[in-house]
Structure formats: C-alpha cells, structure tokens
Design a protein around this motif. Structure first.
Motif, PDB file in Angstrom:
ATOM      1  N   ASN A  88       0.789  -1.228   0.000  1.00 14.83           N
ATOM      2  CA  ASN A  88       0.000   0.000   0.000  1.00 14.83           C
ATOM      3  C   ASN A  88       0.825   1.284   0.000  1.00 14.83           C
ATOM      4  OD1 ASN A  88      -2.637  -1.399   0.383  1.00 14.83           O
ATOM      5  ND2 ASN A  88      -1.653  -2.038   2.279  1.00 14.83           N
ATOM      6  N   SER A  89       2.119   1.202  -0.361  1.00 16.98           N
ATOM      7  CA  SER A  89       2.910   2.419  -0.470  1.00 16.98           C
ATOM      8  C   SER A  89       3.854   2.305  -1.648  1.00 16.98           C
ATOM      9  CB  SER A  89       3.723   2.669   0.809  1.00 16.98           C
ATOM     10  OG  SER A  89       4.853   1.824   0.871  1.00 16.98           O
ATOM     11  N   PHE A  90       4.132   3.436  -2.279  1.00 17.38           N
ATOM     12  CA  PHE A  90       5.014   3.430  -3.442  1.00 17.38           C
ATOM     13  C   PHE A  90       6.425   2.985  -3.053  1.00 17.38           C
ATOM     14  CE2 PHE A  90       8.119   5.494  -6.225  1.00 17.38           C
ATOM     15  CZ  PHE A  90       7.709   4.988  -7.450  1.00 17.38           C
ATOM     16  N   GLU A  91       6.902   3.434  -1.875  1.00 14.65           N
ATOM     17  CA  GLU A  91       8.252   3.081  -1.461  1.00 14.65           C
ATOM     18  C   GLU A  91       8.412   1.569  -1.328  1.00 14.65           C
ATOM     19  OE1 GLU A  91       6.353   5.312  -0.046  1.00 14.65           O
ATOM     20  OE2 GLU A  91       7.386   7.192  -0.540  1.00 14.65           O
ATOM     21  N   THR A  92       7.427   0.921  -0.685  1.00 17.66           N
ATOM     22  CA  THR A  92       7.490  -0.522  -0.511  1.00 17.66           C
ATOM     23  C   THR A  92       7.378  -1.237  -1.851  1.00 17.66           C
ATOM     24  OG1 THR A  92       6.502  -0.340   1.690  1.00 17.66           O
ATOM     25  CG2 THR A  92       6.441  -2.502   0.646  1.00 17.66           C
ATOM     26  N   ALA A  93       6.444  -0.807  -2.674  1.00 14.30           N
ATOM     27  CA  ALA A  93       6.274  -1.416  -3.995  1.00 14.30           C
ATOM     28  C   ALA A  93       7.539  -1.273  -4.831  1.00 14.30           C
ATOM     29  CB  ALA A  93       5.093  -0.769  -4.717  1.00 14.30           C
ATOM     30  N   ASN A  94       8.177  -0.112  -4.756  1.00 13.24           N
ATOM     31  CA  ASN A  94       9.402   0.118  -5.514  1.00 13.24           C
ATOM     32  C   ASN A  94      10.524  -0.789  -5.026  1.00 13.24           C
ATOM     33  OD1 ASN A  94      10.781   1.811  -7.575  1.00 13.24           O
ATOM     34  ND2 ASN A  94      12.032   2.434  -5.834  1.00 13.24           N
ATOM     35  N   GLN A  95      10.600  -0.975  -3.696  1.00  8.75           N
ATOM     36  CA  GLN A  95      11.617  -1.853  -3.138  1.00  8.75           C
ATOM     37  C   GLN A  95      11.446  -3.291  -3.635  1.00  8.75           C
ATOM     38  OE1 GLN A  95      14.292  -1.531  -0.989  1.00  8.75           O
ATOM     39  NE2 GLN A  95      14.136   0.696  -1.105  1.00  8.75           N
ATOM     40  N   LEU A  96      10.204  -3.750  -3.685  1.00 11.52           N
ATOM     41  CA  LEU A  96       9.943  -5.128  -4.080  1.00 11.52           C
ATOM     42  C   LEU A  96       9.983  -5.313  -5.587  1.00 11.52           C
ATOM     43  CD1 LEU A  96       7.002  -6.025  -1.655  1.00 11.52           C
ATOM     44  CD2 LEU A  96       9.407  -6.658  -1.425  1.00 11.52           C
ATOM     45  N   PHE A  97       9.231  -4.488  -6.311  1.00 10.98           N
ATOM     46  CA  PHE A  97       9.005  -4.741  -7.728  1.00 10.98           C
ATOM     47  C   PHE A  97      10.124  -4.216  -8.625  1.00 10.98           C
ATOM     48  CE2 PHE A  97       4.265  -4.161  -6.544  1.00 10.98           C
ATOM     49  CZ  PHE A  97       4.320  -5.315  -5.789  1.00 10.98           C
ATOM     50  N   GLU A  98      10.803  -3.159  -8.187  1.00 12.96           N
ATOM     51  CA  GLU A  98      11.898  -2.610  -8.980  1.00 12.96           C
ATOM     52  C   GLU A  98      13.246  -3.178  -8.524  1.00 12.96           C
ATOM     53  OE1 GLU A  98      11.814  -0.792 -11.608  1.00 12.96           O
ATOM     54  OE2 GLU A  98       9.711  -0.166 -11.654  1.00 12.96           O
ATOM     55  N   LYS A  99      13.582  -3.012  -7.250  1.00  9.11           N
ATOM     56  CA  LYS A  99      14.901  -3.402  -6.771  1.00  9.11           C
ATOM     57  C   LYS A  99      15.051  -4.903  -6.601  1.00  9.11           C
ATOM     58  CE  LYS A  99      15.747   1.090  -4.658  1.00  9.11           C
ATOM     59  NZ  LYS A  99      16.142   1.852  -3.441  1.00  9.11           N
ATOM     60  N   ARG A 100      13.933  -5.624  -6.496  1.00 12.45           N
ATOM     61  CA  ARG A 100      13.991  -7.084  -6.410  1.00 12.45           C
ATOM     62  C   ARG A 100      13.216  -7.699  -7.570  1.00 12.45           C
ATOM     63  NH1 ARG A 100      13.268  -8.464   0.086  1.00 12.45           N
ATOM     64  NH2 ARG A 100      14.356  -6.617   0.887  1.00 12.45           N
ATOM     65  N   SER A 101      13.261  -7.039  -8.721  1.00 16.83           N
ATOM     66  CA  SER A 101      12.411  -7.445  -9.842  1.00 16.83           C
ATOM     67  C   SER A 101      12.721  -8.857 -10.343  1.00 16.83           C
ATOM     68  CB  SER A 101      12.549  -6.453 -10.999  1.00 16.83           C
ATOM     69  OG  SER A 101      13.882  -6.398 -11.465  1.00 16.83           O
ATOM     70  N   ALA A 102      13.969  -9.318 -10.182  1.00 19.14           N
ATOM     71  CA  ALA A 102      14.302 -10.669 -10.632  1.00 19.14           C
ATOM     72  C   ALA A 102      13.480 -11.722  -9.907  1.00 19.14           C
ATOM     73  CB  ALA A 102      15.789 -10.937 -10.432  1.00 19.14           C
ATOM     74  N   ASN A 103      13.071 -11.401  -8.683  1.00 16.17           N
ATOM     75  CA  ASN A 103      12.303 -12.353  -7.875  1.00 16.17           C
ATOM     76  C   ASN A 103      10.802 -12.099  -7.944  1.00 16.17           C
ATOM     77  OD1 ASN A 103      12.162 -14.589  -6.062  1.00 16.17           O
ATOM     78  ND2 ASN A 103      11.837 -13.166  -4.354  1.00 16.17           N
ATOM     79  N   TYR A 104      10.399 -10.948  -8.483  1.00 15.13           N
ATOM     80  CA  TYR A 104       8.990 -10.564  -8.449  1.00 15.13           C
ATOM     81  C   TYR A 104       8.399 -10.364  -9.844  1.00 15.13           C
ATOM     82  CZ  TYR A 104       9.167  -9.879  -3.394  1.00 15.13           C
ATOM     83  OH  TYR A 104       9.276 -10.078  -2.041  1.00 15.13           O
ATOM     84  N   SER A 105       8.869 -11.149 -10.805  1.00 11.24           N
ATOM     85  CA  SER A 105       8.425 -10.953 -12.188  1.00 11.24           C
ATOM     86  C   SER A 105       7.699 -12.150 -12.771  1.00 11.24           C
ATOM     87  CB  SER A 105       9.636 -10.614 -13.072  1.00 11.24           C
ATOM     88  OG  SER A 105      10.222  -9.394 -12.678  1.00 11.24           O
ATOM     89  N   ASP A 106       7.450 -13.166 -11.960  1.00 12.87           N
ATOM     90  CA  ASP A 106       6.769 -14.352 -12.464  1.00 12.87           C
ATOM     91  C   ASP A 106       5.262 -14.125 -12.491  1.00 12.87           C
ATOM     92  OD1 ASP A 106       6.607 -16.849 -13.531  1.00 12.87           O
ATOM     93  OD2 ASP A 106       7.382 -17.923 -11.792  1.00 12.87           O
ATOM     94  N   ARG A 107       4.520 -15.051 -13.086  1.00  4.94           N
ATOM     95  CA  ARG A 107       3.065 -14.996 -13.134  1.00  4.94           C
ATOM     96  C   ARG A 107       2.477 -16.302 -12.622  1.00  4.94           C
ATOM     97  NH1 ARG A 107       2.397  -9.735 -13.734  1.00  4.94           N
ATOM     98  NH2 ARG A 107       2.013  -8.951 -15.822  1.00  4.94           N
ATOM     99  N   ILE A 108       1.415 -16.196 -11.875  1.00  7.28           N
ATOM    100  CA  ILE A 108       0.636 -17.383 -11.516  1.00  7.28           C
ATOM    101  C   ILE A 108      -0.085 -17.888 -12.757  1.00  7.28           C
ATOM    102  CG2 ILE A 108      -1.368 -16.005 -10.839  1.00  7.28           C
ATOM    103  CD1 ILE A 108      -2.065 -18.142  -8.823  1.00  7.28           C
ATOM    104  N   GLN A 109      -0.234 -19.188 -12.858  1.00  7.10           N
ATOM    105  CA  GLN A 109      -0.953 -19.783 -13.983  1.00  7.10           C
ATOM    106  C   GLN A 109      -2.385 -20.077 -13.536  1.00  7.10           C
ATOM    107  OE1 GLN A 109       0.955 -20.192 -17.250  1.00  7.10           O
ATOM    108  NE2 GLN A 109       1.611 -18.589 -15.850  1.00  7.10           N
ATOM    109  N   SER A 110      -3.258 -19.140 -13.768  1.00 13.56           N
ATOM    110  CA  SER A 110      -4.651 -19.251 -13.348  1.00 13.56           C
ATOM    111  C   SER A 110      -5.377 -20.335 -14.131  1.00 13.56           C
ATOM    112  CB  SER A 110      -5.351 -17.894 -13.552  1.00 13.56           C
ATOM    113  OG  SER A 110      -6.745 -18.039 -13.628  1.00 13.56           O
ATOM    114  N   THR A 111      -6.097 -21.182 -13.417  1.00 11.21           N
ATOM    115  CA  THR A 111      -6.879 -22.219 -14.090  1.00 11.21           C
ATOM    116  C   THR A 111      -7.893 -21.597 -15.043  1.00 11.21           C
ATOM    117  OG1 THR A 111      -6.637 -23.723 -12.216  1.00 11.21           O
ATOM    118  CG2 THR A 111      -8.445 -24.168 -13.742  1.00 11.21           C
ATOM    119  N   MET A 112      -8.579 -20.558 -14.589  1.00 13.62           N
ATOM    120  CA  MET A 112      -9.606 -19.934 -15.407  1.00 13.62           C
ATOM    121  C   MET A 112      -9.002 -19.206 -16.603  1.00 13.62           C
ATOM    122  SD  MET A 112     -12.883 -19.659 -15.652  1.00 13.62           S
ATOM    123  CE  MET A 112     -14.183 -18.657 -16.401  1.00 13.62           C
ATOM    124  N   SER A 113      -8.038 -18.337 -16.357  1.00  9.97           N
ATOM    125  CA  SER A 113      -7.482 -17.507 -17.435  1.00  9.97           C
ATOM    126  C   SER A 113      -6.622 -18.302 -18.408  1.00  9.97           C
ATOM    127  CB  SER A 113      -6.655 -16.358 -16.847  1.00  9.97           C
ATOM    128  OG  SER A 113      -7.472 -15.464 -16.135  1.00  9.97           O
TER     129      SER A 113
END
Length: 483
Positions: A88-113
């Motif tokens: 719920n904050s840009f700083e936290t999201a940036n830390q996870l999604f940008e600075k740790r992007s190698a670990n946070y770039s996968d996708r779940i394989q949804s049964t429906m989609s």
C-alpha cells in the motif's frame, strides 16, 4: 430421493473441500514460511476458509484502502491455503518490484485464465523465463521510445476520427473511446484500418477482454482457489463462460494475423508490427514455427483513463486547459504532438487522469495491482523477506480524491515533465520492474493526443433532462480489472 441424493453429494463435497483446504493451508504455510517468520498484520482469519470473506467482490478500492488504514503498508490475507499480501505504499512497492524485480516478475498460472480461457499465449500472462524474454525483446524492439514517434500520424488520424464520432453520436461515448483505442492498435499492429462501428475485430477484442476483466480479481472464480482438476468445482456456468471467452481470445489472436499473411501474399500489406517482423524473418531465412508463433502472440496481446468523468465533475480544469490550448494552438487547427512541450497543463491533466485509483497486492507467490483492479498477478520466484491505494496516498497526493492537475505543475524550474519515468509514482499505471508495459510510450501518447483534441474541439458538460436542466453527475465504478 433426488433431493436426498443432492444433499448427500453437496455434503460430501463440503467435507472434501474443508479437509482439502485445511491440508493445503498447512502445507502452503510450511513451504512458504519454513522458518516460521511472522507474516505482516491483517484481519484475523476464520477456521478453514481463512480470510475468504475479506476479499472484496465489489467496491474493491474502498475495501482495500480501509484495510491499509487499519493495518499499514503491508496487509496479509490467507484464503483456502493461498496467501495474499497487499502493498500500500510506493516506497514498498518500488523496493519489491523494482529493486527485487528478478524475484517478483513471475506470473501465476490461473486455471480460469490460462487453462480454460486460453490467455497463456499473451506476454502479460506468461511465466517469467526464456519464452517471456523472447516475446519481450520482440515487443520492445517494435515499441521502444525511439520508435514511438512513427505512430504519431496514425494516432493523430484516429484522434480526429474520434472527434467526428463524438460529434455525430455523443451518447455513445464509451463505445467511441473503446473504438478509438482498438483502431490505433489494429492499425499499428496489423496495418488494418477500422471503419465500421461493428467491426468484427473489435467485437472479438471486446469479448476477449471482457473475460480477462471478469477473471482478474482474486477469487473471482472458485476454480482458481481449487486444485487444477476443474471437475471438483460444482456448477457449470464458469465452464460455459470460459468456452465463450476462449473462442473470442482465439479469434482475436488468429483472425487479424491471417489477414496480414494474406495481404502480404498479395503484395498489398502496409507496414505494421506483424508485417515488419514477418519480413525480417523471411529476409534472414529463419522461418521457424516458434518464430511465427512468437510474432502472432505478441501481436495478439497488442490488440488487447478516461478523463471525461473527471472533467464533468471539475469544470474549472476544462476551462483552464482550454485557455492554454487556445493560447498555444489557437482555434484554426487541432493540437499536434509537436505542441506537447508547450502545453504543460494539458500534460498535467493527462498525468492526473493516469493517477487513477491504485492499490497493489501480492500473493505469496502472487502479486496483483488494481485500479480498482488493473493489471495481472505477479508471482515470486523464491521465498522472500521484507521489513516487515499508492496513488491515493495523501502523503504523496494531498486531497487525493480531488482531480487536481495543478499538483503536477511545480516539478522544478523547467515545469512538469512530459513523460513518465520508472521512478515517477505514476509509473505504476504501466506496471513495475521487468513487467513494465513495453507499449507504455505509445499508450501514453495516445491518451495525450486524445485528451488534447477533445478539449480543443468540445465543451464537456452534463446531459440535460427532459426539462432542459443539467443531470447531476455521480461518479461510480464497476468491479473488475480495467480494460
């Protein structure tokens, strides 16, 4: 006898579901948190089903913002063995999604989609890996920032076409905005010019994207919370819907591609994303099935922020933007991309439109971001630890519910920036890290030229009732992913 049999079957299914959920929850907890570290705060889960009832089915933004106010930047939920972590904050999201992007770039394989609706081909839905990288490189090559100006003539043409449609039938606003977006994408991607309001390609895209929007939210379909064997799930309505949406997804991917191939064979295909790439592989003599499939997949997802409401409820914004347009462009012509650097307030209107309503959340393994639900789920590659309504954060944007372009008018001595960078909080509108939208530059330019032309040509006012009095505009939003 029939009612008793049905009761017994339903009771048996419930028992199996409860046992499975309990075992799955215990196993997922053990695998996802082997060191038994504390999870972030969140509402207390119920036995067996966990926080299933805390997952919003409608009015998502208000629900998740209320959780954020109560529990903070990270909010943890668990439902039927699946863990969800809201960011719920840009700083936290940036830390996870940008600075740790190698670990946070996968996708779940949804049964429906993925399994039932057929979205597995799309770049946005693909698992992170070599196949995704190959598609991403191809997409980036054709849509990178240096190439974006080559699309301006098409975008300008379609913006003018949008004005004509709005003039002749303003009551079909929503249809015209969707038609405009589809027309630009079809022309850029396939070289196909869309004229008819009931074009078959647009009909396919509308149906396919309807399915994506309906299935994007967590728990939207029970089958996504269950084992991959879909026959476990009672009722057949989701299967019927999936068949209908799958047919549209397949048609959206196959039909326009076949048209380009046929036009190329007859020598009448104009330059486009697909024809350029097909010509490349022919000239390089590397025609292989996987190359053709990659082009088809990238094109298919390319085929797949309206500010009207904001201006209606904030007429002073329209007046200020129109004055700027009159001063710079005048009333003898329509705005052009070359005018953009001279129209900072119009650009600020676009940025405030993009600010939208965002919240981001992660499933342990999976992350989602919404506007109210926008984007697709990410999935972490490995377990991670972190020190344990981004764009509605009042610390970043005072009075966030107000549509106020002036908040972007004091960005240094040279005025507001004209384009978003990954470090700009508004960049969340186009994704994070390695999942950052490769078509962002074209998309942002399309919003800008459409907004500038509409403001230049029209006064946007409320509709009138039978007595000629303005009808009050009450903002309301439907549930589901924006599409």
């Amino acid at each position: 006898m029939t009612s008793i049999s049905f009761f017994h079957a339903a009771a048996f299914f419930l028992v199996v579901l409860l046992v499975y959920s309990a075992l799955r929850r215990r196993r997922v907890h053990r695998l996802a948190n082997p060191r038994n570290l504390p999870y972030p705060p969140g509402p207390k889960p119920l036995p067996i089903i966990g926080n299933l009832f805390d997952i919003a089915r409608d009015n998502e933004t208000a629900t998740y913002q209320a959780l954020a106010r109560q529990y903070g930047d990270l909010v943890f939920l668990s439902a039927l063995g699946k863990h969800i972590l809201f960011v719920n904050s840009f700083e936290t999201a940036n830390q996870l999604f940008e600075k740790r992007s190698a670990n946070y770039s996968d996708r779940i394989q949804s049964t429906m989609s993925h399994e039932l609706m057929g979205w597995g081909f799309s770049l946005g839905h693909m698992r992170y890996g070599d196949r995704w990288r190959k598609h991403r490189r191809m997409f980036h090559h054709q849509f990178q920032q240096s190439v974006s100006p080559s699309f301006w003539p098409i975008q300008q043409r379609e913006a003018h076409s949008l004005l004509r449609r709005l003039l002749h039938s303003p009551d079909r606003l929503d249809h015209h905005l969707r038609h405009n977006a589809a027309a630009v994408i079809m022309s850029v991607t396939y070289g196909i010019t869309i004229e008819s309001t009931d074009d078959k390609y647009i009909a396919l895209a509308e149906k396919a994207l309807e399915g994506m929007a309906k299935s994007a939210g967590p728990g939207a379909f029970l089958v996504d919370l269950m084992p991959s064997r879909t026959e476990w799930v009672p009722g057949a309505s989701f299967k019927r819907k999936a068949r209908e949406w799958r047919a549209a997804v397949t048609g959206m991917r196959e039909a326009p591609f076949a048209t380009v191939v046929a036009d190329m064979a007859s020598g009448k295909a104009p330059p486009s994303f697909v024809s350029n790439l097909l010509n490349d592989i022919v000239s390089e003599k590397i025609i292989e099935d996987d190359e053709i499939e990659t082009i088809k997949n990238c094109a298919g997802i390319a085929y797949a922020a309206s500010f009207i409401l904001a201006v209606l409820t904030h007429p002073e914004v329209q007046e200020k933007a129109q004055k700027e347009l009159d001063d710079v462009v005048g009333r003898e012509r329509l705005p052009h991309f070359n005018d953009r650097r001279l129209l900072p307030y119009t650009s600020a209107v676009v940025k405030e439109t993009l600010r939208g309503e965002f919240i981001i959340y992660i499933e342990v393994g999976i992350l989602w971001h919404l506007s109210p639900l926008e984007g697709l789920p990410h999935m972490v590659t490995h377990d991670d630890e972190f020190n344990g309504g981004i764009l509605n954060d009042p610390n970043l944007y005072p009075n966030p519910r107000r549509f106020d372009p002036d908040r972007f008018m004091n960005e240094g001595d040279k005025g507001p920036t004209q384009h978003l960078s990954p470090t700009d909080t508004l960049s969340v509108a186009f994704g994070y890290g390695r999942r950052f939208c490769p078509g962002r530059h074209m998309g942002e330019a399309q919003v800008w030229i459409s907004v500038a032309c509409i403001l230049s040509a029209f006064n946007i006012t409320p509709a009138l009732d039978e007595n000629g009095r303005p009808i009050e505009v009450v903002p309301a939003f439907s549930s589901g992913m924006i599409w």
